[in-house]
Design a protein around this motif. Structure first.
Motif, PDB file in Angstrom:
ATOM      1  N   TRP A 111       1.357  -9.091  -1.800  1.00  0.00           N
ATOM      2  CA  TRP A 111       1.633 -10.159  -0.837  1.00  0.00           C
ATOM      3  C   TRP A 111       3.112 -10.483  -0.800  1.00  0.00           C
ATOM      4  O   TRP A 111       3.588 -11.082   0.154  1.00  0.00           O
ATOM      5  CB  TRP A 111       0.843 -11.412  -1.174  1.00  0.00           C
ATOM      6  CG  TRP A 111      -0.627 -11.283  -0.893  1.00  0.00           C
ATOM      7  CD1 TRP A 111      -1.278 -10.180  -0.416  1.00  0.00           C
ATOM      8  CD2 TRP A 111      -1.617 -12.278  -1.070  1.00  0.00           C
ATOM      9  NE1 TRP A 111      -2.616 -10.427  -0.294  1.00  0.00           N
ATOM     10  CE2 TRP A 111      -2.855 -11.720  -0.689  1.00  0.00           C
ATOM     11  CE3 TRP A 111      -1.590 -13.589  -1.522  1.00  0.00           C
ATOM     12  CZ2 TRP A 111      -4.041 -12.437  -0.739  1.00  0.00           C
ATOM     13  CZ3 TRP A 111      -2.768 -14.285  -1.574  1.00  0.00           C
ATOM     14  CH2 TRP A 111      -3.978 -13.716  -1.186  1.00  0.00           C
ATOM     15  N   MET A 112       3.830 -10.113  -1.863  1.00  0.00           N
ATOM     16  CA  MET A 112       5.278 -10.323  -1.920  1.00  0.00           C
ATOM     17  C   MET A 112       5.902  -9.071  -2.520  1.00  0.00           C
ATOM     18  O   MET A 112       5.303  -8.419  -3.371  1.00  0.00           O
ATOM     19  CB  MET A 112       5.643 -11.540  -2.786  1.00  0.00           C
ATOM     20  CG  MET A 112       5.288 -12.879  -2.177  1.00  0.00           C
ATOM     21  SD  MET A 112       5.672 -14.258  -3.271  1.00  0.00           S
ATOM     22  CE  MET A 112       7.428 -14.339  -3.091  1.00  0.00           C
ATOM     23  N   SER A 113       7.133  -8.772  -2.095  1.00  0.00           N
ATOM     24  CA  SER A 113       7.824  -7.618  -2.667  1.00  0.00           C
ATOM     25  C   SER A 113       8.580  -8.044  -3.928  1.00  0.00           C
ATOM     26  O   SER A 113       8.603  -9.221  -4.295  1.00  0.00           O
ATOM     27  CB  SER A 113       8.764  -6.997  -1.641  1.00  0.00           C
ATOM     28  OG  SER A 113       9.729  -7.940  -1.244  1.00  0.00           O
ATOM     29  N   THR A 114       9.218  -7.102  -4.573  1.00  0.00           N
ATOM     30  CA  THR A 114       9.844  -7.343  -5.866  1.00  0.00           C
ATOM     31  C   THR A 114      10.986  -8.351  -5.796  1.00  0.00           C
ATOM     32  O   THR A 114      11.081  -9.234  -6.652  1.00  0.00           O
ATOM     33  CB  THR A 114      10.364  -6.010  -6.441  1.00  0.00           C
ATOM     34  OG1 THR A 114       9.284  -5.071  -6.477  1.00  0.00           O
ATOM     35  CG2 THR A 114      10.903  -6.196  -7.832  1.00  0.00           C
ATOM     36  N   GLY A 115      11.847  -8.245  -4.798  1.00  0.00           N
ATOM     37  CA  GLY A 115      13.006  -9.137  -4.693  1.00  0.00           C
ATOM     38  C   GLY A 115      12.630 -10.610  -4.600  1.00  0.00           C
ATOM     39  O   GLY A 115      13.116 -11.429  -5.382  1.00  0.00           O
ATOM     40  N   PRO A 116      11.753 -10.982  -3.661  1.00  0.00           N
ATOM     41  CA  PRO A 116      11.358 -12.389  -3.587  1.00  0.00           C
ATOM     42  C   PRO A 116      10.637 -12.899  -4.830  1.00  0.00           C
ATOM     43  O   PRO A 116      10.781 -14.054  -5.214  1.00  0.00           O
ATOM     44  CB  PRO A 116      10.437 -12.443  -2.364  1.00  0.00           C
ATOM     45  CG  PRO A 116      10.863 -11.309  -1.527  1.00  0.00           C
ATOM     46  CD  PRO A 116      11.300 -10.242  -2.488  1.00  0.00           C
ATOM     47  N   GLY A 165       3.535 -16.062 -13.782  1.00  0.00           N
ATOM     48  CA  GLY A 165       2.253 -15.360 -13.698  1.00  0.00           C
ATOM     49  C   GLY A 165       1.706 -15.359 -12.285  1.00  0.00           C
ATOM     50  O   GLY A 165       1.189 -14.339 -11.797  1.00  0.00           O
ATOM     51  N   ALA A 166       1.838 -16.500 -11.610  1.00  0.00           N
ATOM     52  CA  ALA A 166       1.382 -16.569 -10.214  1.00  0.00           C
ATOM     53  C   ALA A 166       2.225 -15.657  -9.330  1.00  0.00           C
ATOM     54  O   ALA A 166       1.695 -14.970  -8.447  1.00  0.00           O
ATOM     55  CB  ALA A 166       1.458 -18.010  -9.720  1.00  0.00           C
ATOM     56  N   MET A 167       3.513 -15.622  -9.562  1.00  0.00           N
ATOM     57  CA  MET A 167       4.377 -14.736  -8.773  1.00  0.00           C
ATOM     58  C   MET A 167       4.047 -13.277  -9.075  1.00  0.00           C
ATOM     59  O   MET A 167       4.049 -12.427  -8.177  1.00  0.00           O
ATOM     60  CB  MET A 167       5.852 -15.008  -9.081  1.00  0.00           C
ATOM     61  CG  MET A 167       6.351 -16.363  -8.628  1.00  0.00           C
ATOM     62  SD  MET A 167       6.168 -16.629  -6.873  1.00  0.00           S
ATOM     63  CE  MET A 167       4.876 -17.847  -6.851  1.00  0.00           C
ATOM     64  N   GLY A 168       3.757 -12.969 -10.332  1.00  0.00           N
ATOM     65  CA  GLY A 168       3.357 -11.612 -10.690  1.00  0.00           C
ATOM     66  C   GLY A 168       2.058 -11.203 -10.030  1.00  0.00           C
ATOM     67  O   GLY A 168       1.901 -10.058  -9.597  1.00  0.00           O
ATOM     68  N   TRP A 169       1.128 -12.142  -9.922  1.00  0.00           N
ATOM     69  CA  TRP A 169      -0.124 -11.837  -9.240  1.00  0.00           C
ATOM     70  C   TRP A 169       0.121 -11.571  -7.760  1.00  0.00           C
ATOM     71  O   TRP A 169      -0.482 -10.658  -7.188  1.00  0.00           O
ATOM     72  CB  TRP A 169      -1.107 -12.991  -9.427  1.00  0.00           C
ATOM     73  CG  TRP A 169      -2.434 -12.670  -8.819  1.00  0.00           C
ATOM     74  CD1 TRP A 169      -3.444 -11.952  -9.396  1.00  0.00           C
ATOM     75  CD2 TRP A 169      -2.868 -13.004  -7.505  1.00  0.00           C
ATOM     76  NE1 TRP A 169      -4.486 -11.832  -8.510  1.00  0.00           N
ATOM     77  CE2 TRP A 169      -4.168 -12.475  -7.337  1.00  0.00           C
ATOM     78  CE3 TRP A 169      -2.297 -13.704  -6.459  1.00  0.00           C
ATOM     79  CZ2 TRP A 169      -4.886 -12.624  -6.168  1.00  0.00           C
ATOM     80  CZ3 TRP A 169      -3.023 -13.853  -5.286  1.00  0.00           C
ATOM     81  CH2 TRP A 169      -4.301 -13.323  -5.151  1.00  0.00           C
ATOM     82  N   LEU A 170       0.992 -12.382  -7.139  1.00  0.00           N
ATOM     83  CA  LEU A 170       1.312 -12.146  -5.728  1.00  0.00           C
ATOM     84  C   LEU A 170       1.967 -10.775  -5.532  1.00  0.00           C
ATOM     85  O   LEU A 170       1.719 -10.096  -4.536  1.00  0.00           O
ATOM     86  CB  LEU A 170       2.230 -13.254  -5.202  1.00  0.00           C
ATOM     87  CG  LEU A 170       1.584 -14.623  -5.017  1.00  0.00           C
ATOM     88  CD1 LEU A 170       2.643 -15.648  -4.631  1.00  0.00           C
ATOM     89  CD2 LEU A 170       0.473 -14.575  -3.999  1.00  0.00           C
ATOM     90  N   TRP A 171       2.788 -10.365  -6.484  1.00  0.00           N
ATOM     91  CA  TRP A 171       3.414  -9.039  -6.410  1.00  0.00           C
ATOM     92  C   TRP A 171       2.360  -7.941  -6.574  1.00  0.00           C
ATOM     93  O   TRP A 171       2.338  -6.961  -5.841  1.00  0.00           O
ATOM     94  CB  TRP A 171       4.488  -8.917  -7.490  1.00  0.00           C
ATOM     95  CG  TRP A 171       5.082  -7.561  -7.578  1.00  0.00           C
ATOM     96  CD1 TRP A 171       6.023  -7.017  -6.761  1.00  0.00           C
ATOM     97  CD2 TRP A 171       4.755  -6.555  -8.545  1.00  0.00           C
ATOM     98  NE1 TRP A 171       6.312  -5.733  -7.163  1.00  0.00           N
ATOM     99  CE2 TRP A 171       5.553  -5.427  -8.258  1.00  0.00           C
ATOM    100  CE3 TRP A 171       3.892  -6.508  -9.629  1.00  0.00           C
ATOM    101  CZ2 TRP A 171       5.476  -4.271  -9.013  1.00  0.00           C
ATOM    102  CZ3 TRP A 171       3.816  -5.358 -10.372  1.00  0.00           C
ATOM    103  CH2 TRP A 171       4.619  -4.249 -10.058  1.00  0.00           C
ATOM    104  N   TRP A 172       1.471  -8.147  -7.541  1.00  0.00           N
ATOM    105  CA  TRP A 172       0.425  -7.157  -7.815  1.00  0.00           C
ATOM    106  C   TRP A 172      -0.519  -7.016  -6.619  1.00  0.00           C
ATOM    107  O   TRP A 172      -0.995  -5.930  -6.309  1.00  0.00           O
ATOM    108  CB  TRP A 172      -0.346  -7.580  -9.065  1.00  0.00           C
ATOM    109  CG  TRP A 172      -1.447  -6.650  -9.437  1.00  0.00           C
ATOM    110  CD1 TRP A 172      -1.333  -5.438 -10.041  1.00  0.00           C
ATOM    111  CD2 TRP A 172      -2.840  -6.864  -9.201  1.00  0.00           C
ATOM    112  NE1 TRP A 172      -2.579  -4.877 -10.213  1.00  0.00           N
ATOM    113  CE2 TRP A 172      -3.525  -5.742  -9.706  1.00  0.00           C
ATOM    114  CE3 TRP A 172      -3.572  -7.885  -8.636  1.00  0.00           C
ATOM    115  CZ2 TRP A 172      -4.900  -5.618  -9.655  1.00  0.00           C
ATOM    116  CZ3 TRP A 172      -4.941  -7.766  -8.586  1.00  0.00           C
ATOM    117  CH2 TRP A 172      -5.593  -6.638  -9.088  1.00  0.00           C
TER     118      TRP A 172
END
Length: 68
Positions: free
Chosen positions: A25-30, A15-22
């Motif tokens: 701040w981060m692209s899909t691959g990372p 969920g935290a990684m999804g928020w960073l993507w949304w």
């Protein structure tokens, strides 16, 4: 750590990684890599070595004759 707690931690991590993507701040691959790494770190079952050291009783065969 119990398996349900590991799964909850992994879901929170993803969920935290999804928020960073949304938030862009981060692209899909990372993000996908971080979620896969989180699966290995949080949700993967404990290794057999850790289960063996958990203090559980083990059967010991007493009737065998010593070798030699």
């Amino acid at each position: 750590m119990t398996t349900p707690l590991r799964l909850v931690l992994w879901i929170v991590w993803c969920g935290a990684m999804g928020w960073l993507w949304w938030a862009h701040w981060m692209s899909t691959g990372p993000v996908l890599t971080a979620c896969a790494l989180g699966l290995v770190l949080f949700a993967w079952p404990a290794s057999t070595a850790r289960r063996r050291r958990s203090g559980e009783l083990r059967y010991v065969e007493m009737a065998k004759q010593p070798l030699g």
